[in-house]
Design an enzyme around this catalytic site. Structure first.
Site, PDB file in Angstrom:
ATOM      1  N   ASN A 120       0.696  -1.100   0.068  1.00 12.36           N
ATOM      2  CA  ASN A 120       0.026  -0.005   0.190  1.00 12.36           C
ATOM      3  C   ASN A 120       0.703   1.332  -0.127  1.00 12.36           C
ATOM      4  OD1 ASN A 120       0.886  -1.040   2.506  1.00 12.36           O
ATOM      5  ND2 ASN A 120      -0.505   0.691   3.514  1.00 12.36           N
ATOM      6  N   THR A 206     -26.849  -6.087  10.094  1.00 11.92           N
ATOM      7  CA  THR A 206     -27.486  -5.548   8.949  1.00 11.92           C
ATOM      8  C   THR A 206     -26.475  -5.342   8.056  1.00 11.92           C
ATOM      9  OG1 THR A 206     -29.151  -4.710  10.690  1.00 11.92           O
ATOM     10  CG2 THR A 206     -29.086  -3.883   8.331  1.00 11.92           C
ATOM     11  N   CYS A 295      -4.108   5.652   4.568  1.00  9.53           N
ATOM     12  CA  CYS A 295      -5.112   5.556   5.803  1.00  9.53           C
ATOM     13  C   CYS A 295      -4.119   6.217   6.912  1.00  9.53           C
ATOM     14  CB  CYS A 295      -5.605   4.146   6.079  1.00  9.53           C
ATOM     15  SG  CYS A 295      -4.327   2.808   6.206  1.00  9.53           S
TER      16      CYS A 295
END
Length: 658
Positions: A120, A206, A295
């Protein structure tokens, strides 16, 4: 039912694109969750195998350049499950690729191997085929972080020995918070999250339907073969960026071979420039880069990836990651190259990258502050005579000072200290060597570098002191009984440097109150040799008064309210405290450019003039807050800063153009 249809359709499309075959493919929140789930699954299976009497190996092995989520997850679940296996890094070579010989030696004891498809930070593509060949005789589980591979590398997971492969959608334009985990058919699996039974019981909770639908749109674009640029196009775009960086930043070093890297990621370092300086420069030009993984873009620390590659420390500490996505077009690359060129021009104008000494270089009048690691060196300059004096140089800024003085062709009248230097004089010696051609020849110097035979000037208390003349300015030396000294700078008249004429006092490590009040004005700026508290400078008046309760409490302006503030304060001055190269890289604008390193010179004029409102801004709001706080502490209460700076305050732009 429509939601279920979307979910099933996206899963089928992902399975086709990734070559999942008979393996599992579940949706989750992203790669970190996928890594946790995969490691938990593998370690639970290893514990069961060991409990059943099977030999499992003693190593949990991970590539030394892995994302921190991998070793931290290994350590966490190894401890929680009580396996007590050894967590060990697999070394990489100087190109950032895994050391296959080391893996070959460790494979017999490896229970779980974690590697990347592509790194990355550097974009280095792993030799997955080579790793697979080494693992042929091993029963170790194999996790491959495929976050950077999505849309950039061809994947056919079922045809490989890979057991687990996590993905994050936001690396390819999907929103943050949606990802996938592939688990090879027959590979052990233990859910990380249980409850409602969603994802066939593999990942309860969910479903993130908005994220899944968005990921589906990205996968559809990948599958059409038209929306995204292909590898050859991306490689040509990268070549243009590489050429622009080489033209703009002489000496730039790319930290990985381009032939082993993704075409969308560049990692480079520039000699003499820190990652923080480069981040600020590119940010001013509105080029968003990072100093490590994307990040971790808020951190400007050294890179563990480049350290693992055994690159020199300075390259890791100064590294910049520049990346672009496969939706980029030629116009986007054109704009990036133009901004990179602007950054290079700004650095050359500020003498921060190699350039020939020139009489046209920007000259300062007064003082410039060079700070590093809490230490402050001061450069006293005169534009007319092109003369300068360096006060309290340190090793951390010696090279930068030398480049600054050399580029502007200043004549160096003296290099002096306020006390015995902590480095034993190493910085002074380095400057003497680097600036030998610009040093005033002749007189010997005392232990603090003050030249013998200097003229004298009368001070405010009637005493006399040795002094140097820099154009219209006089720098007088005030010796102390313990061998230290401080220096007064101002405009002498008739052979006398009156207290009211002293604009600066360079105090080194002295407490401000050690400066004789009879020799300076209450508002004379006291310039310290160390500044861990980021005060920038102080004065006897500031030191002698109690701060008001609301002195800095109301100084922050929201960017959204800037236009209104300026409408009711039309005489207000917008002040950009970013360095001159940042101001230039950002296109200048209507704001007054007063870099934080040159704030002292301007503060004198503000304190002695009309108290018009001053509104400071910078890239993030940190430096502008320091500037506003400094002014308020010195008694100039009509000072504000723009919270969040231009990074968060797009409202600053129209104000600058007005």
């Amino acid at each position: 039912m429509r939601a279920r249809a979307i979910l099933d359709a996206v899963r089928r499309r992902a399975a086709r694109l990734l070559g999942v075959g008979g393996g599992r493919l579940m949706f989750n929140s992203g790669a970190t969750e996928g890594i946790q789930t995969a490691i938990l699954s593998a370690l639970c299976a290893l514990r069961e195998r060991r409990a059943g009497g099977a030999r499992i190996g003693s190593l949990l092995l991970y590539g030394a350049t892995e994302h921190k989520a991998v070793p931290e997850s290994l350590a966490h679940w190894n401890r929680v499950l009580g396996l007590d296996l050894s967590v060990q890094a697999l070394p990489v070579d100087g190109h950032g690729r895994h050391d296959l010989d080391a893996l070959r030696a460790l494979a017999p004891e490896t229970a779980l191997l974690c590697t990347m498809a592509a790194n990355n930070e550097t974009g280095v593509v792993s030799d997955l085929a080579g790793i697979e060949r080494v693992l042929q005789a091993s029963d170790a589980y194999w996790l491959v972080d495929c976050v950077q591979a999505l849309g950039k590398l061809a994947l056919d997971l079922a045809s490989t020995r890979i057991d687990y492969a996590p993905f994050s959608g936001h690396k390819l334009y999907a929103p943050k918070g949606i990802g996938m985990l592939y688990v090879r058919a027959g590979t052990p699996f233990t859910p990380l999250i249980v409850g409602g039974g969603q994802e066939a019981g593999q990942r309860s909770g969910t479903e993130n339907m908005a994220g899944i639908a968005a990921l589906g749109a990205v996968l559809e674009a990948l599958e059409d073969g038209v929306t995204f640029r292909d590898h050859a196009q991306l490689t040509r775009m990268r070549a243009r960026l590489v050429a622009s960086l080489r033209d703009a930043l002489p000496g730039v070093l790319f930290n990985t071979p381009l032939e082993f890297s993704l075409p969308t990621t560049l990692n480079f370092s520039v000699p003499g420039l820190s990652s923080g300086e480069l981040l600020n420069l590119f940010d001013a030009a509105r080029l968003r880069v990072s100093s490590g993984s994307a990040c971790s873009s808020a951190k400007a620390a050294g890179s563990h990836v480049l350290e693992a590659m055994r690159l020199p420390h300075w390259r890791g500490a100064a590294a910049i990651r520049m990346s672009f996505g496969p939706l980029a077009d030629e116009a986007f690359i054109d704009a990036a190259c133009e901004r990179i060129a602007r950054c290079g021009a700004a650095l050359r104008a500020s003498c921060l990258i190699p350039s020939a000494p020139t009489a046209d270089a920007e000259l300062e009048e007064g003082v410039v502050r060079f700070g590093a690691d809490g230490a402050c060196a001061w450069l006293v300059t005169d534009a007319v005579s092109r003369a300068c004096v360096i006060v309290d140089p340190s090793d951390a800024v010696a090279e930068r000072l030398a480049a600054h003085v050399r580029c502007r062709r200043y004549r160096v009248a003296a290099i002096i200290h306020t006390g015995a230097p902590a480095d034993g004089g190493a910085a002074r010696l380095a400057l003497l060597r680097a600036l030998a051609g610009q040093l005033d020849a002749g007189a010997a110097c005392d232990a603090l570098g003050w030249p013998a035979g200097a003229a004298e000037v009368e001070l405010g208390d009637g005493g006399r002191a040795a002094a140097l003349t820099l154009g219209q300015q006089t720098l007088a030396r005030v010796p102390l009984a313990d061998g230290r000294a401080y220096y007064l700078l101002g405009a002498a008249s008739g052979g006398k440097l009156a207290a009211a004429a002293v604009r600066f006092a360079f105090t080194g490590a002295l407490a401000p109150r050690a400066v004789a009040a009879a020799l300076v004005d209450p508002d004379t700026l006291l310039c310290p040799g160390r500044d861990e508290r980021h005060l920038l400078c102080t004065s006897l008046r500031a030191e002698g008064r109690a701060p008001a309760a609301d002195e800095t409490g109301g100084m922050h302006l929201a960017a959204t309210g800037l236009a209104h503030f300026l409408s009711i304060h039309p005489q207000a001055i917008l002040v950009d405290v970013r360095e001159a190269y940042e101001h230039a890289a950002g296109g200048g604008g209507a704001a007054l450019s007063v870099p934080l390193s040159r704030l002292g010179g301007q503060v004198n004029d503000w304190l002695r003039g009309e108290r018009v409102p001053l509104v400071f801004f910078c890239g993030s709001g940190v430096r502008s807050a320091r500037a506003a706080a400094c002014l308020r502490r010195l008694g100039y209460l009509s000072a504000w800063d723009v919270s969040g700076g231009v990074a968060l305050g797009e409202a600053v732009a129209p104000a600058l153009a007005a």
